[in-house]
Write a protein that holds these residues in place. Sequence first.
Motif, mmCIF file in Angstrom:
data_model
loop_
_atom_site.group_PDB
_atom_site.id
_atom_site.type_symbol
_atom_site.label_atom_id
_atom_site.label_comp_id
_atom_site.label_asym_id
_atom_site.label_seq_id
_atom_site.Cartn_x
_atom_site.Cartn_y
_atom_site.Cartn_z
ATOM 1 N N LEU B 383 5.944 9.447 -5.406
ATOM 2 C CA LEU B 383 5.317 8.181 -5.032
ATOM 3 C C LEU B 383 4.586 7.563 -6.217
ATOM 4 C CD1 LEU B 383 3.854 8.622 -1.438
ATOM 5 C CD2 LEU B 383 5.801 7.268 -2.189
ATOM 6 N N ALA B 387 5.222 4.010 -8.203
ATOM 7 C CA ALA B 387 4.186 3.032 -8.531
ATOM 8 C C ALA B 387 4.229 2.668 -10.004
ATOM 9 C CB ALA B 387 2.820 3.585 -8.168
ATOM 10 N N GLN B 396 -4.662 0.447 -11.686
ATOM 11 C CA GLN B 396 -4.103 -0.093 -10.440
ATOM 12 C C GLN B 396 -3.565 1.023 -9.545
ATOM 13 O OE1 GLN B 396 -1.324 -2.773 -12.341
ATOM 14 N NE2 GLN B 396 -2.502 -4.583 -11.715
ATOM 15 N N PHE B 400 -5.164 1.116 -5.964
ATOM 16 C CA PHE B 400 -4.323 0.631 -4.865
ATOM 17 C C PHE B 400 -3.499 1.729 -4.202
ATOM 18 C CE2 PHE B 400 -4.695 -3.167 -7.670
ATOM 19 C CZ PHE B 400 -5.520 -3.890 -6.829
ATOM 20 N N ILE B 401 -3.258 2.810 -4.927
ATOM 21 C CA ILE B 401 -2.386 3.847 -4.362
ATOM 22 C C ILE B 401 -3.162 5.137 -4.088
ATOM 23 C CG2 ILE B 401 -0.281 5.213 -4.693
ATOM 24 C CD1 ILE B 401 0.218 2.202 -4.582
ATOM 25 N N PRO B 404 -6.793 5.003 -1.833
ATOM 26 C CA PRO B 404 -6.579 4.771 -0.405
ATOM 27 C C PRO B 404 -5.800 5.898 0.276
ATOM 28 C CG PRO B 404 -5.835 2.875 -1.698
ATOM 29 C CD PRO B 404 -6.231 3.935 -2.669
ATOM 30 N N MET B 405 -4.819 6.458 -0.456
ATOM 31 C CA MET B 405 -4.001 7.485 0.185
ATOM 32 C C MET B 405 -4.769 8.775 0.419
ATOM 33 S SD MET B 405 -0.101 7.120 -1.174
ATOM 34 C CE MET B 405 0.461 8.416 -0.088
ATOM 35 N N PRO B 479 -6.991 3.689 5.718
ATOM 36 C CA PRO B 479 -6.019 2.653 6.036
ATOM 37 C C PRO B 479 -5.283 2.956 7.339
ATOM 38 C CG PRO B 479 -5.814 3.342 3.756
ATOM 39 C CD PRO B 479 -6.792 4.266 4.390
ATOM 40 N N LYS B 480 -4.985 1.884 8.096
ATOM 41 C CA LYS B 480 -4.347 2.055 9.413
ATOM 42 C C LYS B 480 -3.054 2.848 9.323
ATOM 43 C CE LYS B 480 -5.872 -1.546 12.540
ATOM 44 N NZ LYS B 480 -6.367 -2.696 11.763
ATOM 45 N N GLY B 481 -2.304 2.606 8.243
ATOM 46 C CA GLY B 481 -1.008 3.276 8.101
ATOM 47 C C GLY B 481 -1.123 4.790 8.024
ATOM 48 N N LEU B 482 -2.341 5.287 7.700
ATOM 49 C CA LEU B 482 -2.509 6.732 7.551
ATOM 50 C C LEU B 482 -3.134 7.360 8.783
ATOM 51 C CD1 LEU B 482 -3.843 6.909 3.885
ATOM 52 C CD2 LEU B 482 -1.557 7.445 4.684
ATOM 53 N N GLN B 483 -3.585 6.502 9.718
ATOM 54 C CA GLN B 483 -4.278 7.069 10.878
ATOM 55 C C GLN B 483 -3.273 7.537 11.909
ATOM 56 O OE1 GLN B 483 -7.264 4.371 12.244
ATOM 57 N NE2 GLN B 483 -8.290 4.354 10.268
#
Lengths: 249, 484
Positions: B383, B387, B396, B400-401, B404-405, B479-483
């Motif tokens: 990943l 990026a 960045q 950004f990656i 948050p991840m 972040p919502k995508g990880l919940q």
Amino acid sequence: MIQFKKVSQYYKDKAVLRNIDLEFTQNQTHVLIGSSGSGKTTLLKLISGLISPSEGHITIEGHQDLTSPNYLNKLGYVIQEGGLFPHLTAQNNILLALKNHIYSKQEVQKKIEELTDLVHLNPYLLSKYPRELSGGQRQRVGLMRALIKNPDIILMDEPLGALDPIVRAELQIELKEIFNKLNKTVFFVTHDMNEGAFFGHTITLLDNGEVIQHGSFQKLVNKPNTPFVTKFIRSQLSHDLVQQVRTHD
Amino acid sequence: MIKWFLFFPFLLMAKETIVVGSKNFTESYILAEIIAQTIEDAGELNVERKFGLAGTGIVFAALENAEIDIYPEYTGTISRFLLKKPELYSIEQINNALEKKNLIISESLGFNNTYALAVKEKIAQKKQLNSISDLTNTSLHAGFSHEFIKRDDGLKGLLGSYHLKFKRVQGFEHALLYNAIKNDEVDIIEVYSTDGKIPSYKLRILDDDRFFFPQYYSVLFYRKKLLSYPETMKALKNLQGQFSEEKMQKLNAMADIEKKSFKQIADIYLDKNVQKTSSDKRAINKLLKLTYEHLYLVIISLCFSIIIGIPLGFLAYQYKKLGQVILIVTGLLQTIPSLALLCFLLPLFGIGTLPSLVALFLYGLLPIVRNTYTGFATLPKSLLESAQVLGLNFRQRLIFIQLPMISREILSGVKTTAVINVGMTTLAAFIGAGGYGTQIVTGLALNDNSIILQGAIPAAIMSIFVHFFFEFIEKMIVPKGLQT
């Protein structure tokens, strides 16, 4: 023209690529194939500029610096599952590629519309997170992200590896259409000779860090450099198909 | 109410403030409260109380470093333990030795609170035990405080001087000795001769017929600074000679047996009208004050653990060798017992809030550093390469990656630290930083479970609250995508 001249790559004294001399023509699809550990992914990473060769050099249209931002702007990169970032929506994943570019909203919107058309993605899926998408949908989003900068070279590292057979077959056909339409230089890593034969203008068969043979699929079938080439092809393709290619040649 | 506490320090600016300290046992608390009220009543100074400090070492260091200005001490402790000159007996001798340190002791308050050995009245009668010499041919099961066992003028010297042998010696927290003898876990314990519990637990004190135990006359131990306040000095002088052993036993019993607060006891002693403020209101005010102190320690130390811990975790990931050092050091910090760490910090930061914050900060590092490191290290390499090829630069990719991840991992490290901190902060009371631990320390000194619970229950509630607070924060930040 993309040229490899006497390129070797070592990881901690172990050679993963040995003395590679290769030439790839622009605007064609080049398949890099081999079993795991053969060095095919390393070859792709060398082209991407993610790693620099330990020995020898690589030139693209005569240019040698593959780590410059200018070069990165000419690349699109797709990996398994599309390489999407799970914390971003599909749309934001795509826009990430434009982080260092200035486009107006309208331009971006237009590009995205074009690309959703091209890859056959339902636009309402753009607001979804990767985990809410199917494997095939993720792959389409990944492809959009790779294409949005309108790159000259597209790198694909086993992009269809994790898909189930039916979706995989569908995407293979669509991908080939897209490649034909875009007329870009594509490097496609796979271990599946079926896929290789289907996509590749040229096929580069690697084993244990060395190029065993480089050429068209027909050439590999009809004029194998070593018995290994025939063995590799036979192990994956049906006897009938091989015969078919033979008679066609 | 909370606002009021924020302004508390400013309200006190008008007069100079003197800090009264105490150790963490009943008599020290009572005398310290009497001293504090005496100084307040003299009208020259404001008083800040730092009671319940853990042990002679900490209180004395606090006095030496001017973290406190006065506390009740015993002559024997000063000459043996602090000056390491047991031959010094008289007040004058001790004061001469203290001259250079800018410290002074007063004349005796009137009683000698020395160590004594006590046995149950029944056993004493049966075995005809009157003095320590009578123990020679008995085989008793002894319970002593850890301090007594270690001290030269404690068990070691005692055994040598009387040629004694016990069947078994068991170490206890001093306050728990009475329970041990009451429950027949042990036959003989060490007591302080003024302990309020001696009569009510039906114990007989054995006569020190060889005069082994040194004299422990109670004195005021203070910094010379106090001499410049004549009214205060006059008032304090009036305390000298006022306490007989029986009187002190009675005052101690008011706390230990009658469960009166130290303030009430001081009021009674100083013959004041006991304040009519309802005890409910006082209890609530106290709880609010302790909550404020506790939260302050938890939040500030946590902030520093976060600010330092996350970058450390990142460095550990970025530079493998340095990373090993960082992880080992933060891990080692965890293995230092908390009281020991507080003692190490004493010479650097003194007592009170600052060293508590430093200790909590250090303890809080490991979960945050480790989780941050693990988060970074376990992100799929592919990943990050994606990026990179996308054209994101180092900064960045980080913003950004990567961050948050791994936000969930970092946050769970922060949550662990916060919950641990709520518990750990109770120890801050040992060095006078306040918080719920104050109740726990007082309760331990009085062997009073209900007071201990007054500190333990709010701390437990706070840690549950902290847990849910971070569940909520996780929903906000991750972040919502990880919940899930």
